[in-house]
Design an enzyme around this catalytic site. Structure first.
Site, short mmCIF file in Angstrom:
data_model
loop_
_atom_site.label_atom_id
_atom_site.label_comp_id
_atom_site.label_asym_id
_atom_site.label_seq_id
_atom_site.Cartn_x
_atom_site.Cartn_y
_atom_site.Cartn_z
N HIS A 116 -12.69 5.67 12.31
CA HIS A 116 -13.02 6.41 11.21
C HIS A 116 -13.19 7.92 11.64
CE1 HIS A 116 -14.24 6.91 7.23
NE2 HIS A 116 -15.06 5.74 7.18
N ASP A 169 -9.30 8.35 7.55
CA ASP A 169 -10.32 8.28 6.34
C ASP A 169 -9.89 7.10 5.62
OD1 ASP A 169 -11.35 10.57 6.92
OD2 ASP A 169 -10.00 11.85 5.79
#
Length: 428
Positions: free
Chosen positions: A400, A404
């Site tokens: 992450h 995204d």
């Protein structure tokens, strides 16, 4: 007679040390020139050490699982004749002497290979008495220690056994209880097994270390999407019918081809993240890691430039690398340098998975099991009908910090379009 000290040679690639994963000789064994001495692991590749001389092994450097520094003594061999001074003994400037290993020695883990000496026996400390506890229902029943042990092994609570006389449970009462309750769930499920301790060494230890580092450093997130693979499976069957001498096509070549087709649009997925330097490297070529289960543990052989191969070439490379990994013949170059990884458990793939990212990569993709289920399908006339379709979930785990959620979801939806219309995979 003289003694030849075989030192761990420079294996290359900047390796400073290697782990002993298997011994092929023991103290007292005779070894011939070019005979096998030990298997040493560097990163994920195993290198076989061979003896340059013939003689009798008199000293070894440690046990499996021990780490040896490059240039440190590995084996000392007694040979006929004399040897040069540098090889005749272990100088103090190089390392401490290695001691002969008897039965289960305690070996140092120091990469400089310190002296290995047996651990002296120590008296067993006395065990303090256990604190008093309230008696259990079984302990209040009168029975001999032998009967109590047998009942415990059988998983029977003595309080449930009715003694035949004088309130004391005997072996005959246990036999009657077992006979009466045969098939009623009171029989033991399986025989009691012995506890076993297994050292985590070699590849299994490297896997554990890499997986722990990945989960510790990478904030994973997972995304799972369902794919209708009915058309793809029909296409695959048709191509396999006329494959000739070419390898049989599985689902993986199609999936890999589709991934390679999409990655130029999603370069953030085909990348490495150096978290110490704070740099993301996006790769123009797809060096696709293919997680493979082997007798030694999980390995990730790499399909180089996967984007430049067709379905048949991918299938051939998948087979070649898989065989090499399972047979322990994969080279270090074939087990490193991947930019994105696919992991598949085949028919055991489950409904969904959350695979662990192969650090420093930022994405791993896991196809799951194909199942048949009824689905609403809109026909050419615009009317929806229920049909039996083949479906498969594909799971993604992403870093992450680099990827995204929108990027992962968009990639999965575009992959869905290719998988469900396989002709799009085959066109340029």
């Amino acid at each position: 007679m003289g003694r030849y000290t075989f030192r761990l040679p420079d294996i290359g690639e900047g390796i400073a040390e290697a782990e002993i994963v298997a011994w092929h000789v023991a103290v007292g064994d005779r070894v011939e020139e070019d005979g096998r001495l030990a298997d040493m692991m560097t990163d994920k590749a195993t290198v076989e050490m061979e003896s340059p001389v013939s003689g009798v092994v008199v000293e070894v450097a440690g046990e499996t699982g021990d780490t040896i520094a490059i240039g440190a003594p590995l084996v000392v061999i007694e040979i006929e004749g004399e040897v040069e001074e540098d090889d005749a003994h272990i100088g103090a400037a190089d390392a401490e002497p290695v001691a002969a290993v008897a039965v289960e020695p305690v070996a140092t883990r120091d990469p400089e290979v310190e002296s290995v000496a047996p651990t002296p026996a120590t008296p067993t400390p006395s065990v303090p008495a256990s604190p008093k506890v309230a008696p259990s229902p079984s302990s209040r029943v009168m029975a001999s220690p032998a009967v109590r042990k047998r009942a415990a092994d059988l998983g029977i609570a003595l309080s449930e056994v009715r003694p035949a006389k004088d309130g004391r449970v005997r072996h005959g009462d246990l036999d009657a209880f077992l006979s009466y309750n045969a098939g009623g769930g009171f029989q033991p499920v399986a025989a009691k097994g012995a506890d076993e301790q297994v050292r985590v060494i070699g590849l299994r230890r490297r896997i554990a270390e890499n997986m722990a580092a990945s989960k510790r450093h990478i904030p994973h997130f997972a995304y799972v999407e369902e794919y209708d693979v009915t058309a793809l499976e029909e296409t695959r069957a048709q191509l396999n019918e006329g494959r000739g001498d070419r390898p049989r096509l599985t689902m993986l070549p199609f999936l890999i081809a589709a991934i390679c087709k999409l990655l130029p649009r999603y370069p953030m997925l085909n990348a490495h993240y150096d978290d110490e330097a704070g740099v993301v490297t996006r790769y123009g070529s797809v060096h696709l890691g293919m997680a493979a289960q082997t007798p030694s543990g999980l390995m990730v052989p790499v399909i180089r430039d996967a984007q430049g191969r067709n379905l048949w070439q991918l299938a051939a490379e998948i087979r070649r690398l898989g065989d090499a990994a399972r047979e322990g013949k994969a080279t270090s170059a074939e087990l490193s340098g991947s930019t994105i990884t696919v992991t598949s458990l085949g028919p055991m793939g489950g409904v969904a998975t959350t695979p662990v990212i192969n650090r420093p990569e930022v994405c791993i993709i896991g196809p799951n099991r194909i199942v048949e289920r009824p689905m609403f399908v809109k026909g050419a006339d615009g009317v929806e009908r229920i049909e039996k379709r083949k479906t498969m979930n594909i799971s993604m785990s992403c870093d992450h910090r680099v990827v995204d959620g929108w990027d992962a979801a968009s990639f999965a939806q575009d992959l869905k379009k290719l998988i469900e219309a396989p002709a799009l995979i085959l066109v340029g």
